[in-house]
Design a protein around this motif. Structure first.
Motif, mmCIF file in Angstrom:
data_model
loop_
_atom_site.group_PDB
_atom_site.id
_atom_site.type_symbol
_atom_site.label_atom_id
_atom_site.label_comp_id
_atom_site.label_asym_id
_atom_site.label_seq_id
_atom_site.Cartn_x
_atom_site.Cartn_y
_atom_site.Cartn_z
ATOM 1 N N HIS A 57 -9.033 10.455 41.286
ATOM 2 C CA HIS A 57 -10.253 10.820 40.551
ATOM 3 C C HIS A 57 -11.504 10.137 41.097
ATOM 4 O O HIS A 57 -12.600 10.366 40.567
ATOM 5 C CB HIS A 57 -10.089 10.455 39.077
ATOM 6 C CG HIS A 57 -9.092 11.305 38.348
ATOM 7 N ND1 HIS A 57 -9.380 12.570 37.889
ATOM 8 C CD2 HIS A 57 -7.800 11.070 38.007
ATOM 9 C CE1 HIS A 57 -8.310 13.073 37.282
ATOM 10 N NE2 HIS A 57 -7.338 12.192 37.336
ATOM 11 N N ARG B 4 -9.963 5.757 29.972
ATOM 12 C CA ARG B 4 -9.880 7.203 29.740
ATOM 13 C C ARG B 4 -8.632 7.552 28.921
ATOM 14 O O ARG B 4 -8.658 8.451 28.070
ATOM 15 C CB ARG B 4 -9.843 7.924 31.088
ATOM 16 C CG ARG B 4 -10.021 9.417 31.031
ATOM 17 C CD ARG B 4 -11.421 9.798 30.628
ATOM 18 N NE ARG B 4 -11.418 10.585 29.415
ATOM 19 C CZ ARG B 4 -12.513 11.090 28.854
ATOM 20 N NH1 ARG B 4 -13.699 10.881 29.389
ATOM 21 N NH2 ARG B 4 -12.437 11.793 27.761
ATOM 22 N N TRP B 5 -7.526 6.838 29.169
ATOM 23 C CA TRP B 5 -6.295 7.022 28.378
ATOM 24 C C TRP B 5 -6.559 6.734 26.906
ATOM 25 O O TRP B 5 -6.137 7.490 26.038
ATOM 26 C CB TRP B 5 -5.203 6.105 28.931
ATOM 27 C CG TRP B 5 -3.947 6.070 28.121
ATOM 28 C CD1 TRP B 5 -2.905 6.951 28.181
ATOM 29 C CD2 TRP B 5 -3.592 5.099 27.114
ATOM 30 N NE1 TRP B 5 -1.921 6.589 27.277
ATOM 31 C CE2 TRP B 5 -2.315 5.453 26.618
ATOM 32 C CE3 TRP B 5 -4.214 3.965 26.602
ATOM 33 C CZ2 TRP B 5 -1.665 4.714 25.626
ATOM 34 C CZ3 TRP B 5 -3.579 3.227 25.623
ATOM 35 C CH2 TRP B 5 -2.320 3.607 25.134
ATOM 36 N N HIS C 109 -8.682 9.557 25.434
ATOM 37 C CA HIS C 109 -7.862 10.761 25.241
ATOM 38 C C HIS C 109 -7.045 10.663 23.953
ATOM 39 O O HIS C 109 -6.846 11.666 23.250
ATOM 40 C CB HIS C 109 -6.913 10.967 26.432
ATOM 41 C CG HIS C 109 -5.923 12.062 26.232
ATOM 42 N ND1 HIS C 109 -6.216 13.387 26.486
ATOM 43 C CD2 HIS C 109 -4.641 12.043 25.760
ATOM 44 C CE1 HIS C 109 -5.170 14.134 26.181
ATOM 45 N NE2 HIS C 109 -4.201 13.341 25.742
ATOM 46 N N PHE D 29 -16.955 9.168 31.329
ATOM 47 C CA PHE D 29 -17.038 10.428 30.594
ATOM 48 C C PHE D 29 -17.199 11.641 31.506
ATOM 49 O O PHE D 29 -17.515 12.734 31.035
ATOM 50 C CB PHE D 29 -18.191 10.355 29.584
ATOM 51 C CG PHE D 29 -18.035 9.219 28.618
ATOM 52 C CD1 PHE D 29 -17.006 9.220 27.681
ATOM 53 C CD2 PHE D 29 -18.882 8.127 28.668
ATOM 54 C CE1 PHE D 29 -16.841 8.170 26.806
ATOM 55 C CE2 PHE D 29 -18.728 7.067 27.788
ATOM 56 C CZ PHE D 29 -17.700 7.093 26.856
ATOM 57 N N GLU E 28 -11.246 13.730 33.385
ATOM 58 C CA GLU E 28 -10.156 13.805 32.410
ATOM 59 C C GLU E 28 -8.844 13.514 33.128
ATOM 60 O O GLU E 28 -8.685 13.836 34.313
ATOM 61 C CB GLU E 28 -10.082 15.211 31.788
ATOM 62 C CG GLU E 28 -11.283 15.604 30.961
ATOM 63 C CD GLU E 28 -11.198 15.108 29.530
ATOM 64 O OE1 GLU E 28 -10.149 14.539 29.161
ATOM 65 O OE2 GLU E 28 -12.187 15.294 28.790
ATOM 66 N N THR F 55 -4.947 14.341 33.777
ATOM 67 C CA THR F 55 -4.137 15.558 33.709
ATOM 68 C C THR F 55 -2.933 15.327 32.788
ATOM 69 O O THR F 55 -2.544 14.180 32.527
ATOM 70 C CB THR F 55 -3.624 15.942 35.103
ATOM 71 O OG1 THR F 55 -2.663 14.954 35.535
ATOM 72 C CG2 THR F 55 -4.763 16.030 36.113
#
Length: 278
Positions: free
Chosen positions: A210, A220-221, A224, A246, A249, A251
């Protein structure tokens, strides 16, 4: 400038999903870090009486060009101050150190079951919210039993339960219970402690795909999974980097790989047995 999305709590108050934690920072460091965070786009700072840096956070807020209602401030009641009357006095003292007229979120720092005062403490929290002195009330380091007691006593469901949570201690059962009750899970030590979690090849591989860092992947985890997250740093560059999460995302395959991590357990105290500060 990045900005964190807002999560609406069960009392209608909105909290920025990513904020700055100031645990283990002295007053001067908390002041500097809070200033850097606000300049980088943060609108949420999390402190506590026991951190000894409420005044530094308050100075940063007072010197900001932002309107007070644009900044979300959390502090916490320390264990020695539990009990109905003690809580009211401790709240006044925290508010004075912060230099604020009202607080956005007040948390009971630990349940301390052995002390047996958290239920009366919660009743004082309810009073403070009813009086309009704090917008939202919640808890920290509470297990299901503790949560059930205070809800049964008052009918008031905490808006937040701030707990130790990271990918190798995901607290899935507790966070799922809270979700079903409308309680938002907030993560302290979201990146683990000591940097060991960041060294795992899994996060390095995902980060490379990423164009991000392992810390970005872990944050990010959390996002989510609907957690509010408050990474701590005293480094202005790292503070700015941590909010830059931000624009990507994870996958489904990456999320599944993280879900398969071995659960190594707590790094901090056990809420059931802690006796600190009582």
């Amino acid at each position: 400038m990045p900005s964190a999305p807002l999560i609406t709590l069960n009392d209608g108050v909105q909290i920025p999903q990513l904020g700055l934690g100031v645990w283990q920072l002295d007053d001067a460091q908390a002041y500097a870090s809070s200033k850097a965070a606000l300049a980088a786009g943060y609108r949420h700072i999390d402190t506590a009486m026991i951190y000894g840096n409420e005044a530094g956070v308050g100075r940063a807020v007072a010197e900001s060009d932002l309107a007070r209602e644009q900044i979300f401030i959390t502090t916490k009641l320390w264990n020695a101050d539990q009990g109905f009357d003690n809580t009211l006095r401790a709240f006044d003292a925290s508010l004075e150190r912060l230099g604020l007229e009202t607080l956005d979120l007040y948390l009971i720092h630990w349940a301390i079951p052995k002390k047996g005062a958290y239920r009366d403490t919660w009743k004082a929290f309810v009073r403070l919210q009813q009086e309009g002195r704090v917008r939202s009330i919640g808890v920290s380091n509470f297990n299901v039993e503790h949560l059930e007691h205070i809800i049964d006593d008052t009918g008031v469901v905490p808006s937040v339960n701030q707990i130790e949570i990271h990918p190798d201690f995901n607290q899935h059962a507790l966070s799922q219970w809270c979700r079903e009750k409308g309680i938002v899970t907030e993560a302290w030590s979201p990146l683990g402690q000591g940097g060991e979690l960041l060294k795992l090849p899994l996060f390095a591989d995902i980060a490379q795909r990423h164009g991000k860092t392992p810390a970005h992947v872990i944050l990010r985890w959390h996002l989510h999974n609907g957690h509010v997250v408050i990474p701590r740093s005293s480094n202005a560059q790292r503070i700015a980097a941590n909010i830059d999460v931000f624009d990507f995302e994870l996958t489904p395959q990456e999320l599944e790989a993280i879900a398969q991590l071995k659960q190594t357990g707590r790094l901090g105290p056990d809420p059931e047995t802690i006796e600190m500060g009582i």
